[in-house]
Design an enzyme around this catalytic site. Structure first.
Site, PDB file in Angstrom:
ATOM      1  N   HIS A 105       0.894  -1.156  -0.064  1.00 16.63           N
ATOM      2  CA  HIS A 105       0.100  -0.128   0.022  1.00 16.63           C
ATOM      3  C   HIS A 105       0.932   1.344  -0.028  1.00 16.63           C
ATOM      4  O   HIS A 105       2.094   1.107   0.185  1.00 16.63           O
ATOM      5  CB  HIS A 105      -1.051  -0.020   1.245  1.00 16.63           C
ATOM      6  N   ASP A 152       0.624   4.819   2.088  1.00 14.95           N
ATOM      7  CA  ASP A 152      -0.245   5.422   3.365  1.00 14.95           C
ATOM      8  C   ASP A 152      -1.390   6.017   2.937  1.00 14.95           C
ATOM      9  O   ASP A 152      -1.072   7.281   2.431  1.00 14.95           O
ATOM     10  CB  ASP A 152       0.733   5.821   4.235  1.00 14.95           C
ATOM     11  N   HIS A 172       4.913  -0.014   0.185  1.00 14.79           N
ATOM     12  CA  HIS A 172       5.832  -0.904   1.160  1.00 14.79           C
ATOM     13  C   HIS A 172       4.645  -1.922   1.684  1.00 14.79           C
ATOM     14  O   HIS A 172       3.381  -1.738   1.648  1.00 14.79           O
ATOM     15  CB  HIS A 172       6.212   0.161   2.273  1.00 14.79           C
ATOM     16  N   ARG A 201       5.250   6.628  14.172  1.00 11.92           N
ATOM     17  CA  ARG A 201       5.337   6.942  12.731  1.00 11.92           C
ATOM     18  C   ARG A 201       4.778   8.445  12.827  1.00 11.92           C
ATOM     19  O   ARG A 201       3.796   8.729  13.277  1.00 11.92           O
ATOM     20  CB  ARG A 201       4.598   6.254  11.986  1.00 11.92           C
TER      21      ARG A 201
END
Length: 291
Positions: free
Chosen positions: A118, A120, A267, A282
């Site tokens: 995907h 993000d 990723h 994150r």
């Protein structure tokens, strides 16, 4: 930080391509994607180092840093050097810091964040520019993250397929991804989740390169063509873009940082370490509407 404040480093990152780096080291993982950066303490960067990190990200799509020791505030501040920070529409965050996502999997988890390929939060109208993941704890084995170049995936298409995809748009939806995803972490579902329409092929605003911009995680269908045709084309594109020739693989160590450009890379986090624990934060940087 305004876009004008970032324009200098962004311009230099293109015009200096191919020249030696002066304040950091850049060791490529593959010719197409990924590089490990040395000589940089992300808590204490000079202006020139920051410029060269901008350039390294543009040239390598995802960059990695080892042996970093960041406070939450330092992690957030590093992200702000690249733009305004993004608020995730569903994920849990650290108390008092809504911009600081919690990334965690352990013996109580039934799944891990980012298991499938995907980009993000591509379901947002203005999807994130980049994501900066700081892993503080990781399993002794497993838990690698794979990254794939969507420049390379696009470039490898036939001219006929490129012509077919030109001008097509696709729906990206967060509903099927996020509803119930974080219930075990105590996060209640929202009435609705983002949904957006983006070009199947987008042009990177900094490099001017074209990249495929559909992904298994969020893309639900291509508009303007029959449903069965959409399913067939998406299935082909997903299999094509997951070719190992377009990929690099990062093996995490405690206190490592990965910074990837969501506009040109996808990723996938490997969920192969249960019941071991993986924990970090994150920070995500806002982006622009894809064109």
């Amino acid at each position: 930080m305004s876009l004008s404040a970032l324009s200098g480093p962004r311009i230099r990152s293109i015009t200096e391509a191919g020249l030696p780096y002066e304040t950091i080291t850049v060791e490529k993982l593959t010719p197409l994607i990924g590089a490990e950066i040395g000589g940089a303490d992300l808590a204490r960067l000079s202006n020139r180092q920051m410029d060269e990190i901008h350039r390294a990200l543009a040239e390598n799509l995802v960059i990695f840093f080892r042996d970093q020791h960041l406070t939450q505030e330092q992690h957030l501040e590093f992200g702000r050097q690249f733009g305004e920070l993004h608020l995730h529409p569903a994920a849990p965050h650290e108390p008092g810091h809504p911009e600081l996502m919690i990334i965690k999997a352990d013996e109580n988890s039934v799944r891990a964040n980012g298991e499938g390929w995907h980009s993000d939060v591509s379901c947002d109208e203005e999807p994130p520019m980049g994501s900066i993941l700081y892993i503080k704890e990781c399993p002794p084995h497993g838990g690698d993250t794979l990254f794939a170049s969507m420049y390379a995936a696009y470039d490898a298409l036939s001219d006929r397929m490129k012509a077919y995809l030109e001008g097509l748009t696709a729906i990206h939806s967060g509903e099927h991804v996020y509803r119930g995803m974080f219930a075990k972490e105590g996060v209640a579902d929202k009435p609705s989740y983002p949904k957006a329409v983006h070009p199947v092929v987008r042009t990177h605003p900094m490099t001017g390169k074209k990249a495929l911009y559909v992904n298994r995680g969020f893309t639900t269908r291509i508009l303007g063509i029959p449903v069965d045709e959409s399913e067939g084309i998406l299935r082909y594109l997903y299999e094509h873009m997951e070719n190992p020739l377009f990929q690099c693989r990062f093996r995490w160590q405690p206190n490592s940082v990965a910074f990837w450009d969501n506009r040109c890379a996808q990723h996938r986090a490997m969920w192969d370490y249960w019941p071991q624990r993986r924990y970090g934060n994150r920070v995500t940087v806002k982006g622009e509407r894809p064109v």
